[in-house]
Design an enzyme around this catalytic site. Structure first.
Site, PDB file in Angstrom:
ATOM      1  N   LYS A 117       0.895  -1.102   0.453  1.00 41.73           N
ATOM      2  CA  LYS A 117       0.198  -0.381   0.024  1.00 41.73           C
ATOM      3  C   LYS A 117       1.064   1.426   0.274  1.00 41.73           C
ATOM      4  O   LYS A 117       1.405   1.851   0.604  1.00 41.73           O
ATOM      5  CB  LYS A 117      -1.045  -0.262   1.384  1.00 41.73           C
ATOM      6  CG  LYS A 117      -1.692   0.978   1.154  1.00 41.73           C
ATOM      7  CD  LYS A 117      -2.219   1.464   2.741  1.00 41.73           C
ATOM      8  CE  LYS A 117      -3.135   2.750   2.469  1.00 41.73           C
ATOM      9  NZ  LYS A 117      -3.507   2.897   3.987  1.00 41.73           N
ATOM     10  N   ASN A 157      -8.670   1.893   9.788  1.00 39.67           N
ATOM     11  CA  ASN A 157      -8.485   1.466  10.833  1.00 39.67           C
ATOM     12  C   ASN A 157      -9.144   2.296  12.227  1.00 39.67           C
ATOM     13  O   ASN A 157      -9.412   1.484  13.051  1.00 39.67           O
ATOM     14  CB  ASN A 157      -7.343   1.601  11.205  1.00 39.67           C
ATOM     15  CG  ASN A 157      -6.066   1.720  12.238  1.00 39.67           C
ATOM     16  OD1 ASN A 157      -5.701   0.317  12.215  1.00 39.67           O
ATOM     17  ND2 ASN A 157      -5.683   2.235  12.912  1.00 39.67           N
TER      18      ASN A 157
END
Length: 263
Positions: A104, A214
């Site tokens: 990522k 997250n």
């Protein structure tokens, strides 16, 4: 096919790898490793992102890497990098230490907002793709940048919904809708800014293939319950998108038609 069967068979792909869960989770900000493990299990996620610069990759000391479900695909990220060169070095380190070519890609351009530097991200993406990485870049919700990243060979694009960790939800739904319409074959993963279940549903209703989050889970009062809520919200949003919503109308439209009314 029944609705239940459709949910079970619905999936998206990244670099030929199928994923049935459209929720991607993280590892930061949890109160404890146990809290993280409970949330991960409740989320139903199949992939977890890990900040390479936050962990001892040589396993010299205990970290959250030791508490991850081995069934989860690890997606290393270059969080904390502020230049293309720095991100490329971090990606190479992750590949060596974690034995994965998935990355990522994050290149931050501003310390206050943590907005990405799209130019540096594109430069890094071109280098990493040539080196055989499967690149998932984080960038602003810009259609032109998305096209350039895809042209560079990125396996998916990850536009932000709002600033990282803000919990503001989708701030520019029109941009995401346009991106979906203009890039019908691209894998689009909404990343950053989701705060609660309704935010995740909206992202999916706009046509996202998945959502990465997250903070929304880790900082919830009950992380496991929020993870479950996000799991269900993403399923609902996906079903609503596939079903196709009714058109909005300026005026009322009776649920029961007048034709055939007994008088």
């Amino acid at each position: 096919m029944s609705t239940a069967a459709a949910v079970l068979t619905d999936h998206f792909q990244i670099a030929g790898q199928p994923f049935h869960s459209r929720l991607i989770i993280g590892t930061g900000k949890y109160r404890s490793h146990d809290d993280m493990k409970l949330a991960h299990r409740a989320s139903g996620a199949e992939m977890v992102t890990v900040a390479v610069r936050r962990v001892p990759l040589d396993r010299s000391s205990e970290s959250f890497l030791d508490h991850l479900d081995p069934a989860l695909r690890i997606l290393p990220n270059t969080a904390g990098c502020y230049s293309a060169d720095e991100a490329v070095r971090t990606a190479r380190l992750a590949r060596e230490a974690l034995s994965t070519e998935w990355i990522k890609l994050e290149v931050i351009g501003d310390q206050t907002t943590l907005f990405p530097d799209n130019e540096q991200t594109l430069d890094a993406a071109r280098i990493l793709v040539k080196e055989g990485f499967i690149v998932l870049p984080y960038f602003t919700d810009d259609l032109i940048v998305a096209k350039k990243l895809l042209d560079a060979g990125c396996a998916a694009v990850m536009p932000l919904a709002a600033p990282i960790g803000s919990g503001l939800g989708v701030q520019n739904p029109t941009n995401l809708r346009i991106m979906r319409e203009q890039l019908p074959d691209a894998t689009i993963i909404v990343d950053a800014g989701v705060g609660t279940a309704s935010d995740a549903t909206i992202a999916m209703e706009l046509g996202a293939d998945a959502v990465l989050m997250n903070t929304a889970i880790a900082e919830a009062a009950d992380s496991a319950k929020m993870a479950k809520a996000m799991n269900l919200a993403i399923q609902a949003g996906r079903l609503a998108y596939v079903a196709g919503r009714m058109q909005k109308r300026l005026y009322a439209s009776a649920s029961s038609p007048i034709a055939g009314v007994v008088r």
